[in-house]
Enzyme design. Sequence first.
Site, short mmCIF file in Angstrom:
data_model
loop_
_atom_site.label_atom_id
_atom_site.label_comp_id
_atom_site.label_asym_id
_atom_site.label_seq_id
_atom_site.Cartn_x
_atom_site.Cartn_y
_atom_site.Cartn_z
N LYS A 141 -84.96 35.27 16.85
CA LYS A 141 -85.51 36.11 17.78
C LYS A 141 -85.01 36.35 19.17
O LYS A 141 -84.97 37.30 19.73
CB LYS A 141 -86.77 35.24 18.18
N LYS A 165 -87.64 39.26 4.46
CA LYS A 165 -89.10 38.95 4.35
C LYS A 165 -89.97 40.03 5.05
O LYS A 165 -89.62 40.78 5.86
CB LYS A 165 -89.43 37.48 4.86
N LYS A 218 -94.00 41.36 10.71
CA LYS A 218 -94.31 42.25 11.68
C LYS A 218 -93.23 43.05 12.62
O LYS A 218 -93.34 44.00 12.90
CB LYS A 218 -95.19 41.48 12.67
P1 TYM Z 1 -96.70 33.34 11.90
O1 TYM Z 1 -97.70 34.11 12.75
O2 TYM Z 1 -95.24 34.16 12.00
O3 TYM Z 1 -97.04 33.54 10.15
C1 TYM Z 1 -98.30 32.93 9.92
C2 TYM Z 1 -98.06 32.64 8.29
O4 TYM Z 1 -97.61 33.54 7.41
C3 TYM Z 1 -96.49 33.06 6.84
N1 TYM Z 1 -95.55 34.29 6.61
C4 TYM Z 1 -95.40 34.63 5.19
N2 TYM Z 1 -95.55 33.96 3.93
C5 TYM Z 1 -94.97 34.46 2.84
N3 TYM Z 1 -94.33 35.88 3.06
C6 TYM Z 1 -93.87 36.37 4.24
N4 TYM Z 1 -93.24 37.31 4.37
C7 TYM Z 1 -94.37 35.67 5.42
N5 TYM Z 1 -94.44 36.15 6.74
C8 TYM Z 1 -95.25 35.09 7.44
C9 TYM Z 1 -95.93 32.12 7.45
O5 TYM Z 1 -95.03 31.31 7.08
C10 TYM Z 1 -96.90 31.30 8.35
O6 TYM Z 1 -97.42 30.34 7.39
N6 TYM Z 1 -94.78 29.41 14.22
C11 TYM Z 1 -95.86 29.78 13.21
C12 TYM Z 1 -97.52 29.97 14.03
C13 TYM Z 1 -97.75 28.25 14.32
C14 TYM Z 1 -98.28 27.30 13.14
C15 TYM Z 1 -98.47 26.29 14.05
C16 TYM Z 1 -98.16 27.26 11.87
C17 TYM Z 1 -97.78 27.55 15.28
N7 TYM Z 1 -98.44 26.53 15.37
C18 TYM Z 1 -98.90 25.01 13.41
C19 TYM Z 1 -98.62 26.05 11.17
C20 TYM Z 1 -98.91 25.02 11.84
C21 TYM Z 1 -95.67 31.29 13.09
O7 TYM Z 1 -95.16 32.02 14.00
O8 TYM Z 1 -96.68 31.97 11.89
#
Ligand code: TYM
Length: 332
Positions: free
Chosen positions: A112, A196, A199
Amino acid sequence: RPRVFSAMQPTADSLHLGNYLGALRQWVALQEDHDAIYSVVDLHALTVSPDPAVLRHRSRLTAAQYLAAGVDPARSLLFLQSHVAQHTQLAWILSCLTGFGEASRMTQFKDKAARQGSEGASVGLFTYPILMAADILLYDTALVPVGEDQRQHLELARDLAQRLNTRVGREVVTVPEASIVRATAKIYDLAEPTAKMSKSGHASGLIELLDDPKVIAKRIRSAVTDADTVIRFDREAKPGVSNLLTIHSALSGTSVADLEAEFAGKMYGHLKVAVADVVVETLAPLRERVTELMAAPDELDAILADGADRARTIAAGTLARVYDAVGLVPPA
Ligand code: TYM
């Protein structure tokens, strides 16, 4: 009942199919026999400097998508991260336990930060995984259902929990485990099936939960496959076809082997039509429910307020325990 915690960032209007299959669907299943807590991590979303009105809208819209997908506020707790002040408070304690080099090794940060270019990344983006660890550790979480891309962040949360416990010589916080479902841990971009779905990826490679069914069907029809004609699961040689088979199988419940048999001798076009059908069928009711929820913002806000109240009680207990353990004097 074991505690589950997970969260997503409100950094787009719509969640995408990777978020849904990698995480959200597991959240809904886990609430059956777990004590589940789900958050919209709006503070994390500030790391990408969103427009204030847009962030506010997306935070509610993300919560509405959790509910529409089946997160049940009667059983699970649903809240906005910024409503529970203990998240940033615990993050400070954890940041004092995190090595600078350790934080520098987070691959998502490196990716990022590279993308943010000459302006450079913020300190918030750098400490983001520490706030994430705080989210998890505040609730004595046993299981964290996430996609593959969060594995390294989960490792950091585990290391910090263990370090804190070792430092004070007793178990102050629970050491969490990642819960990653292998088949759907990484859903790929339709236009570039070795990357992957994300967004920040290609718009044409994304399936958004709130997209128009026609747009969804069109994107799936244009999905990159290969010059071969055989419908077979092979992640290395046939990433595009494998991704389509994964999506179909996850949503229809038909095994990949059965799909291979069903589509033997058929063309890629047949598979794409079938995938578009299952995706649209799954998402249509979800999209409708989101529209209903967004039409009643007071009800949505009431659910979030109730969730925040209950989350705060748990979080305050953990934070008091941690403050005491690290040597802070409790207020008289
Ligand atoms: P975020 O918002 O990027 O994504 C949310 C969830 O979606 C999953 N994900 C995917 N799974 C499969 N294939 C994909 N292409 C794909 N893209 C996204 C992510 O693995 C995630 O589970 N840092 C985290 C948010 C967060 C969090 C937390 C998660 C903040 N605090 C505490 C768990 C526990 C994030 O940016 O997810």
